[in-house]
Design a protein around this motif. Structure first.
Motif, mmCIF file in Angstrom:
data_model
loop_
_atom_site.group_PDB
_atom_site.id
_atom_site.type_symbol
_atom_site.label_atom_id
_atom_site.label_comp_id
_atom_site.label_asym_id
_atom_site.label_seq_id
_atom_site.Cartn_x
_atom_site.Cartn_y
_atom_site.Cartn_z
ATOM 1 N N LEU A 39 0.721 -1.137 0.205
ATOM 2 C CA LEU A 39 0.233 -0.638 0.224
ATOM 3 C C LEU A 39 0.826 0.944 0.661
ATOM 4 O O LEU A 39 2.149 1.351 -0.113
ATOM 5 N N ALA A 40 0.822 2.171 -0.950
ATOM 6 C CA ALA A 40 1.433 2.960 -1.181
ATOM 7 C C ALA A 40 0.713 4.646 -1.589
ATOM 8 O O ALA A 40 -0.530 4.439 -1.522
ATOM 9 N N MET A 41 0.817 5.906 -0.915
ATOM 10 C CA MET A 41 0.195 6.775 -1.497
ATOM 11 C C MET A 41 0.554 7.193 -3.157
ATOM 12 O O MET A 41 1.637 8.424 -1.867
ATOM 13 N N CYS A 70 -5.516 13.079 4.555
ATOM 14 C CA CYS A 70 -5.719 12.727 5.770
ATOM 15 C C CYS A 70 -6.665 12.833 6.582
ATOM 16 O O CYS A 70 -7.396 11.814 7.478
ATOM 17 N N VAL A 85 -7.669 4.592 3.588
ATOM 18 C CA VAL A 85 -6.804 5.175 4.487
ATOM 19 C C VAL A 85 -6.081 4.391 5.791
ATOM 20 O O VAL A 85 -5.412 4.463 6.281
ATOM 21 N N TRP A 88 -4.287 1.947 4.897
ATOM 22 C CA TRP A 88 -2.548 2.668 4.826
ATOM 23 C C TRP A 88 -1.670 2.924 6.273
ATOM 24 O O TRP A 88 -0.809 2.854 5.615
ATOM 25 N N THR A 89 -2.517 3.476 6.852
ATOM 26 C CA THR A 89 -1.834 3.915 8.552
ATOM 27 C C THR A 89 -2.072 2.482 8.854
ATOM 28 O O THR A 89 -0.587 2.998 9.581
ATOM 29 N N ILE A 93 4.012 2.911 5.541
ATOM 30 C CA ILE A 93 3.847 4.286 6.095
ATOM 31 C C ILE A 93 4.537 4.252 3.767
ATOM 32 O O ILE A 93 5.930 4.977 4.235
ATOM 33 N N ARG A 94 4.111 4.448 3.017
ATOM 34 C CA ARG A 94 4.653 3.996 1.779
ATOM 35 C C ARG A 94 4.284 5.064 0.768
ATOM 36 O O ARG A 94 2.709 5.715 0.537
ATOM 37 N N LYS A 95 5.130 6.405 0.289
ATOM 38 C CA LYS A 95 4.875 7.501 -0.626
ATOM 39 C C LYS A 95 5.602 7.500 -2.075
ATOM 40 O O LYS A 95 6.631 7.324 -1.922
ATOM 41 N N PRO A 128 -4.125 6.507 -1.399
ATOM 42 C CA PRO A 128 -3.488 5.389 -0.992
ATOM 43 C C PRO A 128 -4.636 4.563 -1.524
ATOM 44 O O PRO A 128 -5.242 3.785 -1.161
ATOM 45 N N HIS A 182 5.295 13.412 5.650
ATOM 46 C CA HIS A 182 5.503 12.575 6.531
ATOM 47 C C HIS A 182 5.099 12.947 7.482
ATOM 48 O O HIS A 182 4.273 12.583 8.143
#
Length: 252
Positions: A39-41, A70, A85, A88-89, A93-95, A128, A182
């Motif tokens: 999972l990533a944003m 968020c 969301v 994902w959290t 935490i990936r973006k 995300p 982040h």
């Protein structure tokens, strides 16, 4: 369209629930066996070829866009973004930051997310999801790209949070965008609900500044005394695992 909150509850009433997602912290789940299930944003930075924005403004827009998404009302109970969301959290935490210009930037505005404009800069954070399911309008955009020159912004905005970047790490603007995003999440999470609500009413305005060794030492002292929060990177790209990349200092 925004889903309606539970009967008898306004969207403003759900702010505490939205804030609680950030306040509880992140992580706990390991990576799934299939990399496509990570999972990533996604994030997209608007970088016109002829007139690229100042680096500091672009990072400020990125930080504000992430925390705005968020805490958007669609993340509240019954909201259309709530599950995405929350899931994902609960993971790492990936973006993933990409660049867009022209028609590609315009197309990205039609993918669910939040765009923030700061001065000459624009950045958009997206809902995300699985990296294997990234919308084709985002997937086609370039991840690795020419960096922006470092600018010399004025002093931080009085009375607003400051996100200090460790200049010694020499992160690319894409990496830095993910890190300040982040940091903004962490900062919102340690605020009280009322403090965060006030920040939200101001559009999550913040200053992003690069810290020289003297300023970085001062910022780390704030972390040590509980007056600031720090991002420690997992080390997937560019920096060593555990590196302290950004320190978020609340408004005085």
């Amino acid at each position: 369209m925004t889903d309606a909150p539970p009967e008898g509850q306004s969207q403003e009433d759900t702010f505490a629930e939205r804030h609680s997602i950030l306040a509880r912290g992140y992580g706990g789940r390991g990576d799934p066996p299939d990399p496509a299930d990570v999972l990533a944003m996604p994030m997209v930075l608007h970088v016109p070829k002829a007139t690229p924005p100042p680096r500091s403004q672009l990072l400020e827009a990125a930080a504000s866009a992430v925390v705005a998404l968020c805490l958007d009302e669609r993340v509240g109970p019954g909201g259309e973004w709530e599950g995405a969301v929350r899931d994902w959290t609960l993971a790492r935490i990936r973006k993933v930051a990409r660049r867009a210009r022209g028609a590609h930037w315009d197309a990205a505005q039609n993918v669910p997310g939040i765009t923030v404009e700061v001065g000459q800069a624009q950045a958009r954070a997206f809902v995300p999801g699985r990296v294997g399911d990234v919308d084709s309008r985002i997937q086609r955009l370039q991840i690795g790209w020419t960096d922006l020159e470092h600018d010399s912004p004025p002093l931080p905005i009085p009375g607003r949070p400051v996100l200090w970047i460790d200049a010694a790490l020499e992160m690319t603007v894409g990496k830095a965008a993910a890190q300040v995003g982040h940091a903004a999440m962490l900062l919102a999470g340690v605020m009280t609900v009322d403090q965060c609500r006030s920040w939200a009413s101001e559009g999550f305005v913040c200053s992003v500044r690069e810290a020289d060794p003297k300023q970085w030492k001062h910022a780390r002292a704030l972390v040590d005394t509980g007056r600031a929060v720090a991002v420690r990177d997992a080390g997937f790209t560019e920096v060593a695992p555990g590196s302290m990349t950004v320190i978020a200092q609340p408004a005085p």
